[in-house]
Design a protein around this motif. Sequence first.
Motif, PDB file in Angstrom:
ATOM      1  N   UNK A 118       0.827  -1.202   0.000  1.00  0.00           N
ATOM      2  CA  UNK A 118       0.000   0.000   0.000  1.00  0.00           C
ATOM      3  C   UNK A 118       0.862   1.252   0.000  1.00  0.00           C
ATOM      4  N   UNK A 119       0.621   2.118  -0.968  1.00  0.00           N
ATOM      5  CA  UNK A 119       1.331   3.394  -1.065  1.00  0.00           C
ATOM      6  C   UNK A 119       0.321   4.529  -0.988  1.00  0.00           C
ATOM      7  N   UNK A 120       0.603   5.511  -0.182  1.00  0.00           N
ATOM      8  CA  UNK A 120      -0.250   6.692  -0.088  1.00  0.00           C
ATOM      9  C   UNK A 120       0.475   7.842  -0.764  1.00  0.00           C
ATOM     10  N   UNK A 121      -0.181   8.403  -1.777  1.00  0.00           N
ATOM     11  CA  UNK A 121       0.460   9.446  -2.565  1.00  0.00           C
ATOM     12  C   UNK A 121      -0.462  10.659  -2.690  1.00  0.00           C
ATOM     13  N   UNK A 122       0.155  11.744  -3.128  1.00  0.00           N
ATOM     14  CA  UNK A 122      -0.565  12.986  -3.349  1.00  0.00           C
ATOM     15  C   UNK A 122       0.115  13.704  -4.516  1.00  0.00           C
ATOM     16  N   UNK A 123      -0.647  14.519  -5.203  1.00  0.00           N
ATOM     17  CA  UNK A 123      -0.112  15.336  -6.289  1.00  0.00           C
ATOM     18  C   UNK A 123       0.485  16.604  -5.683  1.00  0.00           C
ATOM     19  N   UNK A 124       1.526  17.155  -6.271  1.00  0.00           N
ATOM     20  CA  UNK A 124       2.109  18.385  -5.725  1.00  0.00           C
ATOM     21  C   UNK A 124       1.174  19.587  -5.811  1.00  0.00           C
ATOM     22  N   UNK A 125       0.201  19.533  -6.713  1.00  0.00           N
ATOM     23  CA  UNK A 125      -0.727  20.652  -6.863  1.00  0.00           C
ATOM     24  C   UNK A 125      -1.971  20.510  -5.992  1.00  0.00           C
ATOM     25  N   UNK A 126      -2.039  19.428  -5.221  1.00  0.00           N
ATOM     26  CA  UNK A 126      -3.163  19.210  -4.300  1.00  0.00           C
ATOM     27  C   UNK A 126      -3.069  20.219  -3.158  1.00  0.00           C
ATOM     28  N   UNK A 127      -4.208  20.559  -2.590  1.00  0.00           N
ATOM     29  CA  UNK A 127      -4.181  21.483  -1.449  1.00  0.00           C
ATOM     30  C   UNK A 127      -3.677  20.758  -0.219  1.00  0.00           C
ATOM     31  N   UNK A 128      -3.058  21.521   0.654  1.00  0.00           N
ATOM     32  CA  UNK A 128      -2.573  20.951   1.909  1.00  0.00           C
ATOM     33  C   UNK A 128      -3.739  20.425   2.734  1.00  0.00           C
ATOM     34  N   UNK A 129      -4.870  21.109   2.677  1.00  0.00           N
ATOM     35  CA  UNK A 129      -6.052  20.665   3.423  1.00  0.00           C
ATOM     36  C   UNK A 129      -6.448  19.254   3.009  1.00  0.00           C
TER      37      UNK A 129
ATOM     38  N   UNK B  88      -3.862  16.722   4.284  1.00  0.00           N
ATOM     39  CA  UNK B  88      -4.027  16.494   5.727  1.00  0.00           C
ATOM     40  C   UNK B  88      -5.219  15.568   5.975  1.00  0.00           C
ATOM     41  N   UNK B  89      -6.294  15.741   5.224  1.00  0.00           N
ATOM     42  CA  UNK B  89      -7.456  14.846   5.352  1.00  0.00           C
ATOM     43  C   UNK B  89      -7.056  13.398   5.052  1.00  0.00           C
ATOM     44  N   UNK B  90      -6.273  13.209   4.009  1.00  0.00           N
ATOM     45  CA  UNK B  90      -5.816  11.864   3.646  1.00  0.00           C
ATOM     46  C   UNK B  90      -4.949  11.275   4.754  1.00  0.00           C
ATOM     47  N   UNK B  91      -4.022  12.064   5.276  1.00  0.00           N
ATOM     48  CA  UNK B  91      -3.143  11.588   6.342  1.00  0.00           C
ATOM     49  C   UNK B  91      -3.956  11.202   7.577  1.00  0.00           C
ATOM     50  N   UNK B  92      -4.951  12.000   7.899  1.00  0.00           N
ATOM     51  CA  UNK B  92      -5.795  11.705   9.062  1.00  0.00           C
ATOM     52  C   UNK B  92      -6.662  10.473   8.812  1.00  0.00           C
ATOM     53  N   UNK B  93      -7.240  10.380   7.628  1.00  0.00           N
ATOM     54  CA  UNK B  93      -8.122   9.260   7.295  1.00  0.00           C
ATOM     55  C   UNK B  93      -7.405   7.916   7.409  1.00  0.00           C
ATOM     56  N   UNK B  94      -6.167   7.857   6.945  1.00  0.00           N
ATOM     57  CA  UNK B  94      -5.426   6.595   6.941  1.00  0.00           C
ATOM     58  C   UNK B  94      -4.439   6.474   8.101  1.00  0.00           C
ATOM     59  N   UNK B  95      -4.430   7.466   8.996  1.00  0.00           N
ATOM     60  CA  UNK B  95      -3.542   7.457  10.171  1.00  0.00           C
ATOM     61  C   UNK B  95      -2.091   7.236   9.757  1.00  0.00           C
TER      62      UNK B  95
END
Length: 162
Positions: free
Chosen positions: A13-24, A27-34
Amino acid sequence: MKVRDILRVKGGTLYTVSPDETLARAVETMAQFDIGSLAVMEHGELVGMLTFREVIGAIARNGGTVGDTTVRSIMDDHPMTCTPETELDQVRPMMLERHTRYMPVMDNRMLMGVISFYDVAKAVVEMQSFENKMLKAYIRDWPEEEAAEPRPDDPAQPAAAR
């Protein structure tokens, strides 16, 4: 032990984000998946890491909010990396030296996973526990030495026994 051994236990399992995504949103993703980090991917390549360290710094600079900050503006765009073949004995000092809690694992330009300082510490503890069990079993099964017959010319023997 190698980094690939940690990845095998962790799973894919890899959790990724795009550089143009908002920090908000990040943060929601980080919180959702702990989770404490997100690999920042653009066009299928790793371009950075976002960890709670960068998030906290941005929140502090923005007066307690994330505002309209993008991931690109706060990510670590030169994260320290290792390969699946890197030995754990090499990873530990690297992470300690740079105060890194999350390290992307790269096979050439392909992201294979992210290991955390926790993952490394856990692997080391498990390895040491196994070694301890093996040593204790070896000691417990130590062959008894047969009592040696005293030699008549042994100077350690009392004269009466000779």
